[in-house]
Design a protein around this motif. Structure first.
Motif, PDB file in Angstrom:
ATOM      1  N   SER A   1       0.816  -1.222   0.000  1.00 19.09           N
ATOM      2  CA  SER A   1       0.000   0.000   0.000  1.00 19.09           C
ATOM      3  C   SER A   1       0.844   1.263   0.000  1.00 19.09           C
ATOM      4  N   PHE A   2       2.120   1.162  -0.417  1.00 16.61           N
ATOM      5  CA  PHE A   2       3.030   2.301  -0.294  1.00 16.61           C
ATOM      6  C   PHE A   2       2.710   3.428  -1.276  1.00 16.61           C
ATOM      7  N   GLY A   3       2.266   3.106  -2.481  1.00 20.87           N
ATOM      8  CA  GLY A   3       2.032   4.105  -3.520  1.00 20.87           C
ATOM      9  C   GLY A   3       0.786   4.923  -3.281  1.00 20.87           C
ATOM     10  N   PRO A   4       0.463   5.850  -4.189  1.00 21.03           N
ATOM     11  CA  PRO A   4       1.227   6.183  -5.399  1.00 21.03           C
ATOM     12  C   PRO A   4       2.510   6.948  -5.068  1.00 21.03           C
ATOM     13  N   CYS A   5       3.468   6.886  -6.022  1.00 26.43           N
ATOM     14  CA  CYS A   5       4.777   7.498  -5.790  1.00 26.43           C
ATOM     15  C   CYS A   5       5.204   8.367  -6.970  1.00 26.43           C
ATOM     16  N   VAL A   6       5.981   9.383  -6.657  1.00 32.47           N
ATOM     17  CA  VAL A   6       6.755  10.104  -7.661  1.00 32.47           C
ATOM     18  C   VAL A   6       8.192   9.614  -7.512  1.00 32.47           C
ATOM     19  N   VAL A   7       8.759   9.116  -8.597  1.00 28.68           N
ATOM     20  CA  VAL A   7      10.016   8.365  -8.529  1.00 28.68           C
ATOM     21  C   VAL A   7      11.077   8.983  -9.439  1.00 28.68           C
ATOM     22  N   THR A   8      12.326   8.869  -9.028  1.00 26.93           N
ATOM     23  CA  THR A   8      13.455   9.136  -9.912  1.00 26.93           C
ATOM     24  C   THR A   8      14.476   8.032  -9.719  1.00 26.93           C
ATOM     25  N   LEU A   9      15.449   7.953 -10.619  1.00 24.53           N
ATOM     26  CA  LEU A   9      16.477   6.914 -10.507  1.00 24.53           C
ATOM     27  C   LEU A   9      17.844   7.488 -10.813  1.00 24.53           C
ATOM     28  N   GLY A  10      18.857   6.887 -10.231  1.00 26.68           N
ATOM     29  CA  GLY A  10      20.222   7.321 -10.487  1.00 26.68           C
ATOM     30  C   GLY A  10      21.187   6.710  -9.491  1.00 26.68           C
ATOM     31  N   ASN A  11      22.491   6.922  -9.736  1.00 24.99           N
ATOM     32  CA  ASN A  11      23.497   6.445  -8.791  1.00 24.99           C
ATOM     33  C   ASN A  11      23.698   7.432  -7.647  1.00 24.99           C
ATOM     34  N   PHE A  12      23.497   8.719  -7.928  1.00 23.01           N
ATOM     35  CA  PHE A  12      23.557   9.782  -6.910  1.00 23.01           C
ATOM     36  C   PHE A  12      24.881   9.771  -6.142  1.00 23.01           C
TER      37      PHE A  12
ATOM     38  N   GLN B   1      20.638  17.057  -5.997  1.00 23.14           N
ATOM     39  CA  GLN B   1      19.739  17.701  -5.045  1.00 23.14           C
ATOM     40  C   GLN B   1      18.592  18.410  -5.762  1.00 23.14           C
ATOM     41  N   GLU B   2      18.896  18.980  -6.926  1.00 24.56           N
ATOM     42  CA  GLU B   2      17.850  19.647  -7.711  1.00 24.56           C
ATOM     43  C   GLU B   2      16.807  18.640  -8.184  1.00 24.56           C
ATOM     44  N   VAL B   3      17.283  17.487  -8.659  1.00 20.83           N
ATOM     45  CA  VAL B   3      16.366  16.440  -9.114  1.00 20.83           C
ATOM     46  C   VAL B   3      15.501  15.946  -7.956  1.00 20.83           C
ATOM     47  N   LEU B   4      16.127  15.655  -6.831  1.00 21.01           N
ATOM     48  CA  LEU B   4      15.392  15.113  -5.686  1.00 21.01           C
ATOM     49  C   LEU B   4      14.448  16.157  -5.106  1.00 21.01           C
ATOM     50  N   GLY B   5      14.824  17.420  -5.204  1.00 17.49           N
ATOM     51  CA  GLY B   5      13.911  18.479  -4.776  1.00 17.49           C
ATOM     52  C   GLY B   5      12.660  18.517  -5.637  1.00 17.49           C
ATOM     53  N   GLN B   6      12.827  18.303  -6.938  1.00 14.91           N
ATOM     54  CA  GLN B   6      11.664  18.274  -7.828  1.00 14.91           C
ATOM     55  C   GLN B   6      10.785  17.056  -7.543  1.00 14.91           C
ATOM     56  N   VAL B   7      11.423  15.934  -7.219  1.00 12.90           N
ATOM     57  CA  VAL B   7      10.651  14.741  -6.846  1.00 12.90           C
ATOM     58  C   VAL B   7       9.802  15.042  -5.616  1.00 12.90           C
ATOM     59  N   ARG B   8      10.421  15.637  -4.624  1.00 10.08           N
ATOM     60  CA  ARG B   8       9.715  15.970  -3.385  1.00 10.08           C
ATOM     61  C   ARG B   8       8.559  16.948  -3.637  1.00 10.08           C
ATOM     62  N   ASP B   9       8.836  17.985  -4.454  1.00 13.10           N
ATOM     63  CA  ASP B   9       7.804  18.995  -4.725  1.00 13.10           C
ATOM     64  C   ASP B   9       6.670  18.418  -5.565  1.00 13.10           C
ATOM     65  N   GLU B  10       7.036  17.602  -6.546  1.00 11.83           N
ATOM     66  CA  GLU B  10       6.023  16.993  -7.412  1.00 11.83           C
ATOM     67  C   GLU B  10       5.141  16.045  -6.602  1.00 11.83           C
ATOM     68  N   ALA B  11       5.743  15.313  -5.683  1.00 15.07           N
ATOM     69  CA  ALA B  11       4.972  14.397  -4.844  1.00 15.07           C
ATOM     70  C   ALA B  11       4.007  15.169  -3.944  1.00 15.07           C
ATOM     71  N   ALA B  12       4.445  16.291  -3.415  1.00 10.58           N
ATOM     72  CA  ALA B  12       3.581  17.103  -2.550  1.00 10.58           C
ATOM     73  C   ALA B  12       2.372  17.614  -3.325  1.00 10.58           C
ATOM     74  N   LYS B  13       2.584  18.023  -4.583  1.00  7.26           N
ATOM     75  CA  LYS B  13       1.470  18.518  -5.410  1.00  7.26           C
ATOM     76  C   LYS B  13       0.452  17.424  -5.712  1.00  7.26           C
ATOM     77  N   ARG B  14       0.948  16.200  -5.821  1.00  9.91           N
ATOM     78  CA  ARG B  14       0.068  15.088  -6.220  1.00  9.91           C
ATOM     79  C   ARG B  14      -0.456  14.287  -5.031  1.00  9.91           C
ATOM     80  N   GLY B  15      -0.029  14.648  -3.828  1.00  6.25           N
ATOM     81  CA  GLY B  15      -0.427  13.854  -2.669  1.00  6.25           C
ATOM     82  C   GLY B  15       0.149  12.455  -2.707  1.00  6.25           C
ATOM     83  N   ALA B  16       1.367  12.338  -3.244  1.00  4.50           N
ATOM     84  CA  ALA B  16       2.022  11.036  -3.409  1.00  4.50           C
ATOM     85  C   ALA B  16       3.284  10.961  -2.550  1.00  4.50           C
TER      86      ALA B  16
END
Length: 307
Positions: free
Chosen positions: A7-18, A26-41
């Motif tokens: 029941s973990f999803g829905p998710c906004v996801v990114t991938l990489g070695n980081f 950090q810019e990418v992960l910030g967008q993931v965090r912000d996009e998830a907040a907008k979508r309630g994910a």
């Protein structure tokens, strides 16, 4: 994958070695965090262990800027809901781009959106690219959000960080990382030569995590297991004044508490060493007296730099 709750999803996801978790990451992960907040994910980053290059070309794989535990701690500080670490094997790498996205993003994480850069590659032989992800998103029911690198003189990259550290340029490395470069590991017994000279040091274990910068003396910080952050003069190298010394990283803590100068003991502790500024390169002195004089100057310079 089996550790992801159903029941973990829905998710906004990114991938990489980081690796290094630099400002671009950090810019990418910030967008993931912000996009998830907008979508309630949920906001999720997917990464791999070991680094894929160590599996496909171990003889030329890049040295890792930071260890996995340090990377996960840094990612947690960015406010992500979760990081999924997948073991990277040849069998895993054999998945087609569609199999990878379907198995991990859709079936595993119930992705409602995937955040990636235009140069992202994935799937067997790196056959999947940005357009592949867009097409799969349309077929499998998730949006694709692009992260552009425009607006920077040079693209933030782990390669840039490695180049700077190999030159001892910890200032540039810090600018790309958004924080000083660090190493972490256990304090082990050395030759006690620093103690004999009046400068007892904490020696990092040879298997400590993080790239060792170019040989030299640095101003920086040492954080012990209790979380106390001590100003330190850090030596990197084989100490050319003495014969038969292997390359090592050792930190001399300044401003030790007066009541415990003699019994200040970090042996066995897991510490973090932070590199702020390179003071000088390694020099072979004519004897201990000249070296001790220089070490006193190193401490003075370290105090001035760290304030």
């Amino acid at each position: 994958m089996e550790e992801v709750p159903e029941s973990f999803g829905p998710c906004v996801v990114t991938l990489g070695n980081f690796d290094g978790l630099h400002l671009g990451h950090q810019e990418v992960l910030g967008q993931v965090r912000d996009e998830a907040a907008k979508r309630g994910a949920r906001s999720v980053a997917l990464t791999f262990d070991p680094h894929p290059a160590k599996v496909h070309r171990p003889e030329s794989a890049p040295e890792q800027i930071m260890g996995l535990a340090d990377k996960l701690n840094a990612m947690a500080e960015l406010g992500l809901d979760a990081v999924l670490v997948l073991p990277y094997t040849l069998d895993f790498a054999a998945q087609t781009a569609e199999e990878f996205v379907r198995n991990v993003f859709v079936d595993g994480l119930s992705a409602c959106a995937v955040v990636i850069g235009r140069d992202t590659r994935f799937g067997k032989g790196n056959s999947g690219d940005f357009s592949t992800m867009v097409s799969l998103g349309a077929d499998l029911g998730f949006d694709v959000v692009v992260v552009d690198d425009e607006g920077h003189d040079r693209r933030w990259s782990s390669t840039w960080v490695r180049e700077a550290l190999r030159q001892g340029d910890v200032d540039t490395a810090a600018q790309v990382l958004g924080r000083p470069h660090t190493m972490s590991g256990e304090v082990v017994h050395g030759a006690a030569r620093g103690r004999e000279l009046g400068f007892p040091t904490a020696n990092l274990s040879p298997d400590a995590c993080g790239i060792i910068p170019e040989d030299g003396v640095y101003a920086g910080w040492l954080t012990d297991e209790s979380g106390h952050r001590w100003p330190s003069a850090i030596s990197v190298g084989s100490n050319p004044t003495f014969v038969g010394v292997s390359r090592q990283v050792e930190a001399y803590v300044i401003n030790r508490p007066e009541e415990s100068v003699e019994d200040f003991n970090l042996y066995g502790q897991h510490i973090v060493v932070e590199f702020v500024r390179r003071l000088r390169g390694m020099v072979a002195y004519t004897g201990p007296e000249a070296l001790i004089e220089q070490m006193h100057q190193d401490v003075i310079d370290t105090r001035a730099i760290l304030g």
